[in-house]
Design a protein around this motif. Structure first.
Motif, PDB file in Angstrom:
ATOM      1  N   LEU A 417      -6.069   5.956  -5.171  1.00  0.00           N
ATOM      2  CA  LEU A 417      -5.985   4.687  -4.911  1.00  0.00           C
ATOM      3  C   LEU A 417      -6.844   3.778  -6.139  1.00  0.00           C
ATOM      4  O   LEU A 417      -6.313   2.893  -6.415  1.00  0.00           O
ATOM      5  N   ARG A 418      -7.922   4.160  -6.341  1.00  0.00           N
ATOM      6  CA  ARG A 418      -8.911   3.677  -7.405  1.00  0.00           C
ATOM      7  C   ARG A 418      -8.007   3.541  -8.939  1.00  0.00           C
ATOM      8  O   ARG A 418      -7.971   2.271  -9.445  1.00  0.00           O
ATOM      9  N   MET A 421      -5.206   0.968  -7.758  1.00  0.00           N
ATOM     10  CA  MET A 421      -5.580  -0.582  -7.563  1.00  0.00           C
ATOM     11  C   MET A 421      -6.310  -1.221  -8.536  1.00  0.00           C
ATOM     12  O   MET A 421      -6.220  -2.297  -8.923  1.00  0.00           O
ATOM     13  N   ARG A 422      -7.193  -0.436  -9.647  1.00  0.00           N
ATOM     14  CA  ARG A 422      -7.892  -0.950 -10.689  1.00  0.00           C
ATOM     15  C   ARG A 422      -7.411   0.072 -11.911  1.00  0.00           C
ATOM     16  O   ARG A 422      -8.496   0.455 -12.350  1.00  0.00           O
ATOM     17  N   PRO A 423      -6.273  -0.233 -12.429  1.00  0.00           N
ATOM     18  CA  PRO A 423      -6.008   0.479 -13.293  1.00  0.00           C
ATOM     19  C   PRO A 423      -6.510  -0.148 -14.885  1.00  0.00           C
ATOM     20  O   PRO A 423      -6.991  -1.315 -14.597  1.00  0.00           O
ATOM     21  N   THR A 424      -6.269   0.702 -16.019  1.00  0.00           N
ATOM     22  CA  THR A 424      -6.660   0.139 -17.152  1.00  0.00           C
ATOM     23  C   THR A 424      -5.543  -1.031 -17.442  1.00  0.00           C
ATOM     24  O   THR A 424      -4.241  -0.990 -16.989  1.00  0.00           O
ATOM     25  N   THR A 461       2.064  -3.309  -6.712  1.00  0.00           N
ATOM     26  CA  THR A 461       2.514  -3.307  -5.562  1.00  0.00           C
ATOM     27  C   THR A 461       1.575  -4.124  -4.745  1.00  0.00           C
ATOM     28  O   THR A 461       0.494  -4.557  -5.314  1.00  0.00           O
ATOM     29  N   TYR A 462       1.632  -4.338  -3.237  1.00  0.00           N
ATOM     30  CA  TYR A 462       0.959  -5.208  -2.497  1.00  0.00           C
ATOM     31  C   TYR A 462      -0.500  -5.201  -2.758  1.00  0.00           C
ATOM     32  O   TYR A 462      -1.300  -6.170  -2.620  1.00  0.00           O
ATOM     33  N   PHE A 463      -1.077  -3.981  -2.861  1.00  0.00           N
ATOM     34  CA  PHE A 463      -2.603  -3.857  -2.890  1.00  0.00           C
ATOM     35  C   PHE A 463      -3.429  -4.161  -4.262  1.00  0.00           C
ATOM     36  O   PHE A 463      -4.420  -3.860  -4.578  1.00  0.00           O
ATOM     37  N   ASN A 464      -2.373  -4.104  -5.472  1.00  0.00           N
ATOM     38  CA  ASN A 464      -3.034  -4.523  -6.638  1.00  0.00           C
ATOM     39  C   ASN A 464      -2.686  -5.689  -7.347  1.00  0.00           C
ATOM     40  O   ASN A 464      -2.861  -6.060  -8.545  1.00  0.00           O
ATOM     41  N   ALA A 465      -1.739  -6.381  -6.554  1.00  0.00           N
ATOM     42  CA  ALA A 465      -0.951  -7.645  -7.204  1.00  0.00           C
ATOM     43  C   ALA A 465      -2.036  -8.558  -7.358  1.00  0.00           C
ATOM     44  O   ALA A 465      -1.962  -9.366  -8.564  1.00  0.00           O
ATOM     45  N   GLN A 497      10.935  -3.259  -6.322  1.00  0.00           N
ATOM     46  CA  GLN A 497      10.982  -4.426  -5.741  1.00  0.00           C
ATOM     47  C   GLN A 497       9.869  -4.610  -4.527  1.00  0.00           C
ATOM     48  O   GLN A 497       9.884  -3.714  -3.728  1.00  0.00           O
ATOM     49  N   ASP A 498       8.967  -5.533  -4.636  1.00  0.00           N
ATOM     50  CA  ASP A 498       7.954  -5.686  -3.710  1.00  0.00           C
ATOM     51  C   ASP A 498       7.721  -7.317  -3.566  1.00  0.00           C
ATOM     52  O   ASP A 498       7.398  -7.976  -4.397  1.00  0.00           O
ATOM     53  N   ILE A 499       8.029  -7.871  -2.222  1.00  0.00           N
ATOM     54  CA  ILE A 499       8.036  -8.944  -2.008  1.00  0.00           C
ATOM     55  C   ILE A 499       6.698  -9.904  -2.314  1.00  0.00           C
ATOM     56  O   ILE A 499       6.364 -10.794  -2.635  1.00  0.00           O
ATOM     57  N   SER A 500       5.578  -8.907  -1.783  1.00  0.00           N
ATOM     58  CA  SER A 500       4.240  -9.424  -1.850  1.00  0.00           C
ATOM     59  C   SER A 500       3.899  -9.763  -3.414  1.00  0.00           C
ATOM     60  O   SER A 500       3.352 -10.662  -3.990  1.00  0.00           O
ATOM     61  N   VAL A 501       4.297  -8.651  -4.525  1.00  0.00           N
ATOM     62  CA  VAL A 501       4.223  -8.755  -5.845  1.00  0.00           C
ATOM     63  C   VAL A 501       4.716  -9.867  -6.397  1.00  0.00           C
ATOM     64  O   VAL A 501       4.337 -10.666  -7.221  1.00  0.00           O
TER      65      VAL A 501
END
Length: 588
Positions: A417-418, A421-424, A461-465, A497-501
């Motif tokens: 997840l890290r 969620m926090r990629p390079t 995705t929704y948790f890193n947008a 496809q992600d509506i949050s993104v």
């Protein structure tokens, strides 16, 4: 042809055996006999570790070996009892059985069946990617902790006393008090077994050292007969086919086994895949992770039906197979046949095997799992991996095997997840040849005046947008001069496809438009256009520009900037743009 394809899909090992080459037979028989010689004493020792009768260890070898030979994709891998697997089973089942030997055995079989079912479910959903879920540092710390836990637990058998404590730290603290309770004849048998194994490994490394040591120790106690001085032995074993029995305990106990079985399936699969992949690479072929999940599930179900316990890939027996030139899955069939012969007709001599000698075998097997030097060496290459490995290791020692495994799985999840969620991410530029590269790594790569090229190295995705949006605005804010265009590499981050993104992209577009910055997407032109339009985001001159790739986006962006600012065209060409941008512009 269709039937053959279906057979190859479900039972690749059987297809390999149907196409067996005669010139492999000699090598496979030799390797099978060697594997059986190593597997026999280890299976008996691991049965003692799991808390069941020694013959159960033999039951856990035969059908699972044949099942893997039919369903597996590795030609060298040998499945069977494993130290970490048995330690997990004992840690889960012992408190639930409450001293009832029959219930203990039934719980072991039930947990084994559940482990097999979890593996089949994972195979059905094509979750073979989980082989990479527990990173090597986490698995390294886990195996080191499990190995030390097993070794300390076997001290009571080696020295001839019984621990009252159940946890590792308490046992270590109480060890000095137990030294007065040492049973010296038992310690003598342990010393003899250890000496024989070390001498055999030193002077005859290809011989089955554990089998030789147990044979000598059992022969010694047989010669002593009823006069043997209180040394605990395996005792009478009922050979032949196991008597099938259904579990007879409250259903609530089964619920207590569901999550531990899931953890066991995860750890067993990852450990097995590390072994299978290493030997497949050495012998020049590939294996199918999803099919390996299915093969492990079928093998565990076969073990449960055989009244046995959970199994995994056995690295030591696989190494013996490879060292003796095993060519195919026929090695497992030969080894299973030899073990069946002993189980059905030659169990009488096994009753004289001393428990102390089995304890030494387990300690030696666990010693081979320890790699503290490799765990410590991680500090030089990856400090994050170093701390993950040591946190897992200490957790297993202080919290126990099951909590340690649970933490290892959670650490693997958090690590994943890290990274997602926090990629390079990188800003891109071009060199003199007009090739796009990352800025900062090469002095020849230059930024393009007025253009910011951004790459986000993770699927959005929704948790890193939201993090993606913050990073883009932060990088723009750090620029000395505000860019006119932002080009986003859509290939690396817009994978689904992600509506949050899309909502965040719409917000980012409005903010950039307010600042006078054009937003450009490079790559996945058809998909991006469709997704943006579905989200109600305008595409084109008044909205987000979408191009097939980075180079087309650069050409069109440079042309647009030049056309919209004719007074600055010559100054940009002379002062800011590398030679490569001229090439790009001339192609537009």
């Amino acid at each position: 042809m269709r039937d053959l394809f279906t057979l190859a899909r479900w039972m690749p090992g059987l297809v390999s055996l149907l196409n067996y080459r005669r010139d492999w037979l000699t090598a496979d028989v030799r390797a099978g006999l060697s594997v059986a010689a190593v597997a026999l004493p280890v299976a008996i020792a691991y049965a003692e570790l799991a808390g069941v009768s020694a013959v159960v260890g033999l039951y856990s070898c035969m059908l699972p070996m044949v099942a893997y030979a039919l369903f597996g994709t590795s030609r060298q891998l040998i499945v069977g009892p494993d130290a970490a697997t048995c330690a997990v089973i004992a840690a889960v089942v012992t408190p639930l059985a409450a001293g009832d030997a029959t219930r203990h055995w039934q719980l072991v079989m039930t947990m084994t069946a559940m482990t097999g079912l979890w593996c089949l479910v994972a195979s059905y959903f094509r979750l073979g990617v989980l082989a990479d879920f527990l990173s090597r540092p986490i698995l390294l710390g886990l195996l080191n902790g499990v190995a030390i836990t097993i070794m300390v637990g076997q001290l009571s058998r080696i020295f001839g006393f019984t621990f009252d404590e159940s946890q590792l730290i308490e046992r270590l603290a109480a060890t000095p008090d137990y030294l007065a309770l040492v049973h010296w004849p038992t310690l003598g048998v342990s010393a003899l077994t250890l000496s024989l194994m070390l001498l055999c490994r030193r002077f005859r490394p290809l011989w089955p050292s554990s089998l030789l040591a147990l044979t000598v120790a059992a022969t010694l106690l047989w010669l002593l007969g009823p006069n043997q001085p209180g040394i605990e032995v395996v005792g009478n074993l009922s050979g032949g086919l196991p008597e099938f029995q259904l579990p007879e305990f409250p259903p609530g106990l089964m619920r207590d086994l569901v999550m531990p079985a899931l953890n066991l399936a995860m750890v067993s699969f990852v450990s097995m895949m590390l072994t299978a992949r290493s030997f497949a690479a050495r012998n020049g072929y590939d294996i199918d992770a999803d099919q390996e999940f299915r093969a492990l599930g079928v093998a565990n179900l076969a073990s449960a039906i055989s009244q046995g316990f959970a199994i995994s890939g056995a690295d030591s027996r696989t190494a013996v197979n490879d060292a003796n030139g095993g060519k195919s899955q026929m090695v497992s069939v030969v080894a299973a046949g030899v073990i069946a012969l002993v189980t059905f007709f030659l169990t009488a001599p096994l009753q004289y095997i001393p428990s102390a000698a089995l304890g030494v075998v387990l300690v030696m097997a666990s010693w081979s799992l320890i790699n503290l030097r490799g765990q410590w060496a991680l500090r030089k290459s990856d400090m994050a991996a170093f701390w993950l490995a040591w946190i897992t290791f200490v957790s297993v020692l202080f919290m126990g095997v099951i909590p340690g495994i649970t933490l290892a799985v959670l650490l693997g999840l958090f690590q994943f997840l890290r990274n997602v969620m926090r990629p390079t991410d990188q800003l891109m530029g071009i060199n003199e040849e007009g090739v796009v590269h990352t800025l900062g790594r090469n002095e020849e790569v230059k930024a393009i005046a007025g253009v910011l090229i951004y790459r986000f190295n993770s699927p959005l995705t929704y948790f890193n947008a939201s993090y993606f949006k913050r990073r883009v605005l932060s990088l723009i804010g750090n620029e000395q001069a505000q860019p006119n265009c932002l080009i986003i590499d859509a290939v690396s981050c817009f994978t689904h496809q992600d509506i949050s993104v899309m909502s965040v992209v719409g917000e980012l577009h409005k903010e950039l438009k307010r600042r006078g910055i054009h937003m450009v997407m490079a790559g996945r032109r058809s998909q991006m256009t469709h997704w943006l339009q579905q989200a109600g985001i305008r595409v084109g001159e008044e909205g987000i520009l979408v191009y097939p790739d980075l180079y087309e986006a650069l050409r069109m962006t440079r042309s647009y900037l030049v056309a919209s600012s004719p007074d600055e065209r010559q100054s940009r060409n002379d002062s800011a743009a590398p030679a490569g941008t001229g090439a790009l512009r001339s192609e537009a």
